[in-house]
Scaffold this motif. Structure first.
Motif, PDB file in Angstrom:
ATOM      1  N   SER A  48       0.835  -1.207   0.000  1.00  0.00           N
ATOM      2  CA  SER A  48       0.000   0.000   0.000  1.00  0.00           C
ATOM      3  C   SER A  48       0.868   1.255   0.000  1.00  0.00           C
ATOM      4  O   SER A  48       0.551   2.254  -0.663  1.00  0.00           O
ATOM      5  N   ALA A  49       1.963   1.199   0.734  1.00  0.00           N
ATOM      6  CA  ALA A  49       2.878   2.343   0.765  1.00  0.00           C
ATOM      7  C   ALA A  49       3.464   2.614  -0.611  1.00  0.00           C
ATOM      8  O   ALA A  49       3.608   3.768  -1.030  1.00  0.00           O
ATOM      9  N   ALA A  52       1.058   4.578  -2.548  1.00  0.00           N
ATOM     10  CA  ALA A  52       0.672   5.880  -1.988  1.00  0.00           C
ATOM     11  C   ALA A  52       1.722   6.933  -2.347  1.00  0.00           C
ATOM     12  O   ALA A  52       2.701   6.678  -3.039  1.00  0.00           O
ATOM     13  N   SER A  53       1.493   8.133  -1.841  1.00  0.00           N
ATOM     14  CA  SER A  53       2.442   9.225  -2.067  1.00  0.00           C
ATOM     15  C   SER A  53       2.380  10.195  -0.901  1.00  0.00           C
ATOM     16  O   SER A  53       1.464  10.132  -0.073  1.00  0.00           O
ATOM     17  N   GLN A  55       2.839  12.279   2.511  1.00  0.00           N
ATOM     18  CA  GLN A  55       2.900  11.901   3.919  1.00  0.00           C
ATOM     19  C   GLN A  55       2.243  10.543   4.166  1.00  0.00           C
ATOM     20  O   GLN A  55       2.679   9.774   5.025  1.00  0.00           O
ATOM     21  N   THR A  56       1.188  10.245   3.395  1.00  0.00           N
ATOM     22  CA  THR A  56       0.520   8.947   3.550  1.00  0.00           C
ATOM     23  C   THR A  56       1.505   7.816   3.282  1.00  0.00           C
ATOM     24  O   THR A  56       1.548   6.813   4.013  1.00  0.00           O
ATOM     25  N   GLN A  57       2.309   7.983   2.259  1.00  0.00           N
ATOM     26  CA  GLN A  57       3.290   6.952   1.939  1.00  0.00           C
ATOM     27  C   GLN A  57       4.294   6.782   3.072  1.00  0.00           C
ATOM     28  O   GLN A  57       4.629   5.660   3.474  1.00  0.00           O
ATOM     29  N   ASP A  59       3.894   7.481   6.222  1.00  0.00           N
ATOM     30  CA  ASP A  59       3.224   6.863   7.371  1.00  0.00           C
ATOM     31  C   ASP A  59       3.073   5.366   7.167  1.00  0.00           C
ATOM     32  O   ASP A  59       3.274   4.568   8.096  1.00  0.00           O
ATOM     33  N   LEU A  60       2.711   4.946   5.948  1.00  0.00           N
ATOM     34  CA  LEU A  60       2.540   3.514   5.679  1.00  0.00           C
ATOM     35  C   LEU A  60       3.875   2.771   5.739  1.00  0.00           C
ATOM     36  O   LEU A  60       3.942   1.647   6.276  1.00  0.00           O
ATOM     37  N   TYR A  61       4.934   3.368   5.223  1.00  0.00           N
ATOM     38  CA  TYR A  61       6.242   2.724   5.325  1.00  0.00           C
ATOM     39  C   TYR A  61       6.666   2.587   6.792  1.00  0.00           C
ATOM     40  O   TYR A  61       7.236   1.572   7.195  1.00  0.00           O
ATOM     41  N   ARG A  63       4.655   2.337   9.316  1.00  0.00           N
ATOM     42  CA  ARG A  63       3.829   1.277   9.908  1.00  0.00           C
ATOM     43  C   ARG A  63       4.324  -0.099   9.470  1.00  0.00           C
ATOM     44  O   ARG A  63       4.382  -1.038  10.284  1.00  0.00           O
ATOM     45  N   THR A  95      11.736   5.762   4.694  1.00  0.00           N
ATOM     46  CA  THR A  95      11.368   6.816   5.656  1.00  0.00           C
ATOM     47  C   THR A  95      12.588   7.589   6.137  1.00  0.00           C
ATOM     48  O   THR A  95      12.489   8.352   7.087  1.00  0.00           O
TER      49      THR A  95
END
Length: 794
Positions: A48-49, A52-53, A55-57, A59-61, A63, A95
């Motif tokens: 999912s990361a 994404a792109s 800040q969401t990306q 955050d997913l990385y 996590r 990250t």
């Protein structure tokens, strides 16, 4: 070149471009595998990361990293642990947690050792070291990747970049071995073979094996599959190598191939240069010029200077000195002023000039010696230039000048008696010619041999200035102090004090600098306004910098009085800073005004201007307040200035009689104002400005908008006063009375500004309405409550 390669290494590891290994599907009612669940959850978050792109990306990385870390803590021996270590490293890298990523990859390598995940970890660590120019570590890890890679393309990549790492380390033998490995791999998917061929060829050519290198280059040139750009690079290398082997026809053929083949444009200037160089080595100077003149190609920087240098030297060898000189001059302009090629070009240009106009070479030689004398003092060309000067001077009958020039070449031939006077003369002459090192040597010899000579003070002062120019400040300061201690010559003392102070300024010894300048001023050694103003200004500057600003005021004031054109601005800026630090608004406000008039207010810091504007406003100097706020406000970009600036700019303009300008500023403030109280205040000012502009209807609307905000205190009172002013302007005296009486009745008597003004306006309205009795009564109250109040002068 290295940077491009480094960027290429940032690409993801190809062997992991596909999905990670999948677990075999089973019936979840029969098999429960919490470890697999953890791993799959982390992998899902990781995928999912990737999609994404922003800040969401990130955050997913982050996590994903947490999940894989927990998985590895709880299930270190699970079958997916190897993959999890890789996913953990990638998540940390993504990250910016580089150290954690490296630890994950090292753990993967140490625990599992082989396989595509280990290969990927080795590659990622190697690329990181490579990009940080840690080529030794990078080489080892690239070799590791090559050894454990499961895919041929990954193995070849490891060998190729291991070779590049060793090459950058200057270790040709292991670099050649790895390049050779890549070259010998016959896999059709080997995308590194051509690169390896070029790099391998360059290395062995540098080692003297031109024949084998040429074969490799020719293979690339003759390839049917390689791009024209790659073939162009190979052709350039082939042409240069063929020339080294004496195969000039082949060399010419490869260079011509570059010049006529589309896609090889990037190598064309170098090809032209190589062709010219080959012809120059064969002494075919006319052919060099023909190649140069027949092409419209030009290079940039160092490349162009090499091209021009070859052409210029060819012209020179054909005794076409006038054609060579401008080309040499272009080389000097393209090169750093003290580079070897710039020096050579300057020398050859001087030699051409000497050949053409021998009797006019003196100025050219002096300029050459001044620019290159220190760095190239042992170069034969420099001595040749000095010889040119000596011979020219002698031919012109300038015996003394010629003697000085000859002694630059060899002074040991002089007798002791003649050396003394000539060392003094030569030292001063060399200083004027900016040959400071030679001047120091001559003057030192004179001073040491003649400490009591009448010329020694002048020699000390001149040597001090020479030391100053060569950056030997301590020695320069010692000479100037010796002049101050021993000389009575006012001009020498002026020079010594000012230059000693200058040294202290350069060295950051500001207190000592101030002392020298103050002693110079106290001694009254000169009437020269420039010298006096300089001493005053820098004394003031030094006092400001050493937190003695109050003492600086007189010096700075005198500096701009003595030399206003030079010091008005700089002294004014410092005075503003001093007055601000002392919170002296009586001095600062007119000083900022001078800055505006002098056109240098833009150099004042905004907080200073704001403070001056606020002080001018609070002291009811509204004209200056408006001028100062206007420096901060930007009419073209009103949003860049704080709304408070626009608010008080509007008030200041309003109070200083500029209703139209006030309206503009007030509107800017209201556009961003959200606080109801301040908005009502702004509407009151807007109504006043509109009323002064004769726009009663719009003024009434502004008052109504302000009152609708239910303001309290002064703002509400001010709105009612403006309302009364509108009625009074429309000859509605009774309505004006009703508006004015509200602040009179409602405001506390402690208000010393608005309430007495309300009384005053109410009295005028009552008189206009014919109610003299009430007007008299309120006039009595006004006098009793505010005995010292006077009506404003509109």
């Amino acid at each position: 070149m290295r940077r491009l390669l480094a960027l290429a290494l940032l690409a993801p590891f190809p062997g992991l471009a596909q999905d990670a290994p999948r677990a075999v599907p089973v019936d979840p009612s029969l098999v429960q595998d919490p470890a697999q669940d953890w791993f799959q959850h982390g992998r899902n978050v990781y995928e999912s990361a990737k999609r994404a792109s922003g800040q969401t990306q990130l955050d997913l990385y982050s996590r994903a990293a947490e999940i894989f870390s927990q998985y590895l803590t709880n299930f270190p021996g699970h079958e997916n642990a190897e993959a999890a270590w890789w996913y953990l490293g990638q998540s940390c890298y993504s990250t910016g947690r580089i150290d954690e990523a490296k630890r994950a990859f090292h753990t993967l390598l140490n625990r599992f050792g082989k396989g595509r995940y280990a290969a990927a970890a080795a590659y990622t660590l190697a690329a990181d070291h490579f990009n940080n120019r840690q080529y030794g570590l990078a080489a080892t890890l690239f070799e590791k990747q090559a050894a454990i890679a499961t895919q041929p393309s990954d193995r070849l990549r490891g060998h190729y970049y291991a070779a590049k790492s060793y090459e950058l380390l200057g270790q040709s033998r292991p670099a050649l071995q790895h390049f050779k490995t890549v070259l010998n791999d016959a896999d059709p998917s080997n995308v590194y073979r051509t690169k390896a061929a070029l790099d391998y060829g360059r290395l062995i050519a540098a080692g003297g094996d031109h024949a084998e290198a040429l074969q490799l280059f020719e293979q690339v040139v003759n390839s049917k599959t390689e791009s024209a750009e790659t073939r162009g690079k190979a052709a350039l290398a082939a042409g240069a190598t063929a020339a080294k082997l004496g195969r000039f026809d082949d060399s010419e053929r490869y260079f011509q191939l570059i010049l006529r083949t589309p896609g090889m444009e990037a190598e064309r200037v170098e090809a032209q240069i190589a062709m010219m160089a080959a012809q120059f080595e064969q002494k075919n100077y006319r052919e060099v010029i023909k190649i140069f003149q027949s092409s419209t190609l030009t290079g940039e920087g160092e490349v162009e200077s090499r091209r021009l240098m070859l052409a210029a030297r060819a012209f020179m060898m054909l005794d076409r000195n006038a054609d060579a000189m401008p080309l040499f001059r272009q080389v000097e302009r393209l090169e750093p002023p003290t580079s070897d090629r710039a020096f050579d070009a300057a020398y050859y240009r001087l030699l051409c000039f000497y050949r053409i106009e021998g009797r006019h070479v003196l100025d050219q030689v002096d300029a050459f010696l001044q620019l290159y004398g220190e760095k190239f003092s042992k170069d034969p060309k420099l001595q040749t230039a000095r010889l040119m000067k000596a011979e020219t001077l002698f031919a012109e009958g300038k015996v003394e000048d010629a003697a000085n020039a000859y002694r630059e070449i060899e002074s040991s031939l002089l007798s002791e008696k003649n050396r003394v006077g000539l060392e003094y003369q030569r030292g001063r002459c060399l200083f004027e010619a900016n040959d400071y090192a030679a001047a120091i040597r001559s003057l030192s010899s004179f001073i040491q041999a003649n400490p009591s000579d009448s010329r020694t003070a002048t020699a000390l002062a001149t040597r001090g200035r020479a030391y100053l120019e060569t950056g030997e400040n301590a020695k320069a300061l010692a000479d100037f102090n010796a002049v101050i201690a021993a000389s009575e010559d006012r001009s020498l003392l002026t020079l010594a004090y000012l230059d000693a102070a200058e040294i202290c300024k350069r060295d950051g010894n500001l207190k000592q600098m101030v002392d020298y300048f103050q002693r110079f001023l106290e001694a009254e050694l000169t009437t020269d306004p420039d010298a006096i103003a300089k001493a005053c200004y820098w004394t003031g500057w030094g006092l400001v910098k050493t937190s003695a600003g109050a003492k600086a005021i007189d010096y700075l004031t005198r500096a701009r009085e003595v030399a206003p054109k030079r010091y008005n601005k700089h002294a004014g800026l410092l005075l503003c800073l001093v007055y601000l630090s002392e919170k002296n608004r009586e001095k600062l406000i007119p000083e900022v005004g001078l800055a505006i008039e002098g056109g240098y207010a833009i150099d004042l810091p905004e907080p200073l201007i704001r403070w001056a504007a606020d002080q001018a406003f609070s002291s009811e100097d509204f004209l200056n307040a408006a001028r100062f706020y206007d420096l901060i406000a930007d009419g073209e970009n009103p949003e860049l200035a704080p709304k408070e600036v626009w608010r008080f700019l509007g008030k200041a303009r309003l109070r200083s009689g500029d209703a139209a300008g006030a309206l503009t500023a007030i509107d800017h403030a209201l556009q961003t104002e959200e606080d109801p109280a301040w908005k009502a205040d702004g509407l009151a000012d807007r109504a006043s400005a509109l009323l002064k502009l004769g726009k009663s209807k719009e003024a009434t609307q502004a008052v109504e908008e302000g009152l609708a905000l239910r303001p309290e205190g002064r703002t509400g009172a001010q709105l009612n006063l403006v309302r009364g002013d509108i009625f009074l302007a429309e000859n509605q005296a009774q309505e004006a009375v009703r508006a004015y009486i509200l602040p009179v009745e409602l405001m506390d008597d402690s208000d010393q500004v608005v309430k007495p003004l309300a009384y005053h306006k109410l009295i005028l309205a009552l008189k206009a309405a014919g109610n003299t009795a009430d007007a008299t009564q309120y006039a009595t109250e006004l006098k009793r409550k505010y005995p010292n109040w006077s009506p404003p002068q509109d």
